[in-house]
Motif scaffolding. Structure first.
Motif, PDB file in Angstrom:
ATOM      1  N   MET A  11       9.883  -1.134  16.281  1.00  0.00           N
ATOM      2  CA  MET A  11       9.247  -1.838  15.157  1.00  0.00           C
ATOM      3  C   MET A  11       9.432  -1.040  13.877  1.00  0.00           C
ATOM      4  O   MET A  11       9.806   0.130  13.914  1.00  0.00           O
ATOM      5  CB  MET A  11       7.761  -2.068  15.439  1.00  0.00           C
ATOM      6  N   SER A  12       9.135  -1.684  12.767  1.00  0.00           N
ATOM      7  CA  SER A  12       9.225  -1.005  11.475  1.00  0.00           C
ATOM      8  C   SER A  12       8.051  -0.036  11.324  1.00  0.00           C
ATOM      9  O   SER A  12       7.023  -0.165  12.005  1.00  0.00           O
ATOM     10  CB  SER A  12       9.186  -2.024  10.333  1.00  0.00           C
ATOM     11  N   VAL A  13       8.213   0.911  10.422  1.00  0.00           N
ATOM     12  CA  VAL A  13       7.121   1.837  10.128  1.00  0.00           C
ATOM     13  C   VAL A  13       5.928   1.056   9.581  1.00  0.00           C
ATOM     14  O   VAL A  13       4.769   1.335   9.925  1.00  0.00           O
ATOM     15  CB  VAL A  13       7.565   2.946   9.141  1.00  0.00           C
ATOM     16  N   LEU A  36       0.861  -1.171   0.000  1.00  0.00           N
ATOM     17  CA  LEU A  36       0.000   0.000   0.000  1.00  0.00           C
ATOM     18  C   LEU A  36       0.901   1.226   0.000  1.00  0.00           C
ATOM     19  O   LEU A  36       1.712   1.400   0.914  1.00  0.00           O
ATOM     20  CB  LEU A  36      -0.897  -0.007   1.250  1.00  0.00           C
ATOM     21  N   ASN A  37       0.793   2.049  -1.001  1.00  0.00           N
ATOM     22  CA  ASN A  37       1.601   3.269  -1.071  1.00  0.00           C
ATOM     23  C   ASN A  37       0.747   4.450  -0.654  1.00  0.00           C
ATOM     24  O   ASN A  37      -0.359   4.630  -1.159  1.00  0.00           O
ATOM     25  CB  ASN A  37       2.115   3.494  -2.495  1.00  0.00           C
ATOM     26  N   VAL A  38       1.248   5.226   0.273  1.00  0.00           N
ATOM     27  CA  VAL A  38       0.520   6.407   0.735  1.00  0.00           C
ATOM     28  C   VAL A  38       1.446   7.612   0.694  1.00  0.00           C
ATOM     29  O   VAL A  38       2.669   7.478   0.783  1.00  0.00           O
ATOM     30  CB  VAL A  38      -0.037   6.225   2.169  1.00  0.00           C
ATOM     31  N   ARG A  39       0.857   8.773   0.573  1.00  0.00           N
ATOM     32  CA  ARG A  39       1.627  10.015   0.607  1.00  0.00           C
ATOM     33  C   ARG A  39       1.181  10.812   1.830  1.00  0.00           C
ATOM     34  O   ARG A  39      -0.009  10.989   2.060  1.00  0.00           O
ATOM     35  CB  ARG A  39       1.384  10.842  -0.652  1.00  0.00           C
ATOM     36  N   VAL A  40       2.167  11.214   2.619  1.00  0.00           N
ATOM     37  CA  VAL A  40       1.903  12.025   3.800  1.00  0.00           C
ATOM     38  C   VAL A  40       2.898  13.175   3.810  1.00  0.00           C
ATOM     39  O   VAL A  40       3.943  13.107   3.166  1.00  0.00           O
ATOM     40  CB  VAL A  40       2.017  11.200   5.105  1.00  0.00           C
ATOM     41  N   ASP A  41       2.582  14.220   4.570  1.00  0.00           N
ATOM     42  CA  ASP A  41       3.534  15.330   4.656  1.00  0.00           C
ATOM     43  C   ASP A  41       4.755  14.892   5.464  1.00  0.00           C
ATOM     44  O   ASP A  41       4.728  13.881   6.178  1.00  0.00           O
ATOM     45  CB  ASP A  41       2.878  16.576   5.260  1.00  0.00           C
ATOM     46  N   GLU A  42       5.837  15.635   5.346  1.00  0.00           N
ATOM     47  CA  GLU A  42       7.108  15.253   5.978  1.00  0.00           C
ATOM     48  C   GLU A  42       6.993  15.142   7.490  1.00  0.00           C
ATOM     49  O   GLU A  42       7.564  14.249   8.108  1.00  0.00           O
ATOM     50  CB  GLU A  42       8.221  16.245   5.603  1.00  0.00           C
ATOM     51  N   GLY A  43       6.205  16.022   8.111  1.00  0.00           N
ATOM     52  CA  GLY A  43       6.035  15.959   9.559  1.00  0.00           C
ATOM     53  C   GLY A  43       5.377  14.660  10.002  1.00  0.00           C
ATOM     54  O   GLY A  43       5.775  14.055  11.001  1.00  0.00           O
ATOM     55  N   THR A  44       4.374  14.216   9.248  1.00  0.00           N
ATOM     56  CA  THR A  44       3.696  12.962   9.566  1.00  0.00           C
ATOM     57  C   THR A  44       4.638  11.783   9.370  1.00  0.00           C
ATOM     58  O   THR A  44       4.687  10.872  10.205  1.00  0.00           O
ATOM     59  CB  THR A  44       2.439  12.795   8.695  1.00  0.00           C
ATOM     60  N   ALA A  45       5.416  11.819   8.278  1.00  0.00           N
ATOM     61  CA  ALA A  45       6.375  10.741   8.015  1.00  0.00           C
ATOM     62  C   ALA A  45       7.420  10.682   9.127  1.00  0.00           C
ATOM     63  O   ALA A  45       7.768   9.597   9.615  1.00  0.00           O
ATOM     64  CB  ALA A  45       7.044  10.948   6.652  1.00  0.00           C
ATOM     65  N   ALA A  86       5.877   9.207  12.254  1.00  0.00           N
ATOM     66  CA  ALA A  86       5.693   7.759  12.117  1.00  0.00           C
ATOM     67  C   ALA A  86       7.013   7.037  12.322  1.00  0.00           C
ATOM     68  O   ALA A  86       7.072   6.022  13.032  1.00  0.00           O
ATOM     69  CB  ALA A  86       5.102   7.423  10.746  1.00  0.00           C
ATOM     70  N   ARG A  87       8.078   7.546  11.727  1.00  0.00           N
ATOM     71  CA  ARG A  87       9.396   6.917  11.891  1.00  0.00           C
ATOM     72  C   ARG A  87       9.839   6.956  13.356  1.00  0.00           C
ATOM     73  O   ARG A  87      10.330   5.957  13.894  1.00  0.00           O
ATOM     74  CB  ARG A  87      10.438   7.618  11.014  1.00  0.00           C
ATOM     75  N   GLU A  88       9.659   8.108  13.991  1.00  0.00           N
ATOM     76  CA  GLU A  88      10.083   8.255  15.386  1.00  0.00           C
ATOM     77  C   GLU A  88       9.288   7.341  16.316  1.00  0.00           C
ATOM     78  O   GLU A  88       9.849   6.704  17.209  1.00  0.00           O
ATOM     79  CB  GLU A  88       9.940   9.715  15.827  1.00  0.00           C
ATOM     80  N   ARG A  89       7.995   7.293  16.115  1.00  0.00           N
ATOM     81  CA  ARG A  89       7.146   6.455  16.975  1.00  0.00           C
ATOM     82  C   ARG A  89       7.447   4.975  16.769  1.00  0.00           C
ATOM     83  O   ARG A  89       7.473   4.200  17.722  1.00  0.00           O
ATOM     84  CB  ARG A  89       5.668   6.738  16.717  1.00  0.00           C
ATOM     85  N   ILE A 141       2.229   1.276  11.327  1.00  0.00           N
ATOM     86  CA  ILE A 141       1.014   1.715  10.619  1.00  0.00           C
ATOM     87  C   ILE A 141      -0.035   0.601  10.636  1.00  0.00           C
ATOM     88  O   ILE A 141      -1.220   0.847  10.876  1.00  0.00           O
ATOM     89  CB  ILE A 141       1.347   2.130   9.164  1.00  0.00           C
ATOM     90  N   GLU A 142       0.400  -0.629  10.411  1.00  0.00           N
ATOM     91  CA  GLU A 142      -0.524  -1.761  10.419  1.00  0.00           C
ATOM     92  C   GLU A 142      -1.228  -1.877  11.777  1.00  0.00           C
ATOM     93  O   GLU A 142      -2.443  -2.074  11.848  1.00  0.00           O
ATOM     94  CB  GLU A 142       0.245  -3.038  10.101  1.00  0.00           C
ATOM     95  N   GLU A 143      -0.470  -1.722  12.854  1.00  0.00           N
ATOM     96  CA  GLU A 143      -1.066  -1.802  14.187  1.00  0.00           C
ATOM     97  C   GLU A 143      -2.023  -0.641  14.458  1.00  0.00           C
ATOM     98  O   GLU A 143      -3.062  -0.830  15.092  1.00  0.00           O
ATOM     99  CB  GLU A 143       0.025  -1.889  15.250  1.00  0.00           C
ATOM    100  N   LEU A 144      -1.677   0.552  13.969  1.00  0.00           N
ATOM    101  CA  LEU A 144      -2.584   1.690  14.140  1.00  0.00           C
ATOM    102  C   LEU A 144      -3.932   1.429  13.467  1.00  0.00           C
ATOM    103  O   LEU A 144      -4.987   1.712  14.033  1.00  0.00           O
ATOM    104  CB  LEU A 144      -1.963   2.971  13.564  1.00  0.00           C
ATOM    105  N   VAL A 145      -3.880   0.874  12.269  1.00  0.00           N
ATOM    106  CA  VAL A 145      -5.126   0.585  11.544  1.00  0.00           C
ATOM    107  C   VAL A 145      -5.921  -0.490  12.268  1.00  0.00           C
ATOM    108  O   VAL A 145      -7.148  -0.369  12.428  1.00  0.00           O
ATOM    109  CB  VAL A 145      -4.828   0.180  10.079  1.00  0.00           C
ATOM    110  N   ARG A 146      -5.254  -1.520  12.744  1.00  0.00           N
ATOM    111  CA  ARG A 146      -5.954  -2.578  13.495  1.00  0.00           C
ATOM    112  C   ARG A 146      -6.618  -2.020  14.751  1.00  0.00           C
ATOM    113  O   ARG A 146      -7.753  -2.358  15.071  1.00  0.00           O
ATOM    114  CB  ARG A 146      -4.982  -3.688  13.877  1.00  0.00           C
ATOM    115  N   GLN A 147      -5.902  -1.162  15.460  1.00  0.00           N
ATOM    116  CA  GLN A 147      -6.469  -0.553  16.670  1.00  0.00           C
ATOM    117  C   GLN A 147      -7.673   0.304  16.323  1.00  0.00           C
ATOM    118  O   GLN A 147      -8.696   0.264  17.014  1.00  0.00           O
ATOM    119  CB  GLN A 147      -5.420   0.299  17.384  1.00  0.00           C
TER     120      GLN A 147
END
Length: 89
Positions: free
Chosen positions: A27-29, A6-15, A18-21, A33-39
């Motif tokens: 875990m990997s980005v 799944l390819n998504v485009r987000v602004d640099e701050g969001t990216a 996501a990397r920091e979290r 993201i997969e866990e966020l969607v499941r939650q």
């Protein structure tokens, strides 16, 4: 379970966030993201079930009158129609 890309485009701050979290959680980005969607989908499901249960509680006597039809059910339904919030928070 098979994986789909799944390819998504987000602004640099969001990216960056996501990397920091993901890094902070070890875990990997992708997994983050997969866990966020499941939650998110799990919370929506729980909210729906809770709302449905609340609806059934509020209209229990009406359903009982319609489908059971007994005198006690009719009395409860009348009482609920007169004051539907009595005894409820």
């Amino acid at each position: 379970m098979a994986k789909t890309q799944l390819n998504v485009r987000v602004d640099e701050g969001t990216a960056r966030a996501a990397r920091e979290r993901a890094l902070a959680r070890g875990m990997s980005v992708n997994r983050y993201i997969e866990e966020l969607v499941r939650q998110d989908t799990g919370e929506a499901g729980r909210a729906f079930v809770e709302a449905a249960a609340d609806f059934m509680k509020q209209y229990e006597a009406v359903f009982a009158e319609e489908f059971d039809g007994g005198p006690a059910a009719r009395a409860r339904a009348r009482k609920d129609r007169e004051d539907p919030h009595e005894g409820r928070p």
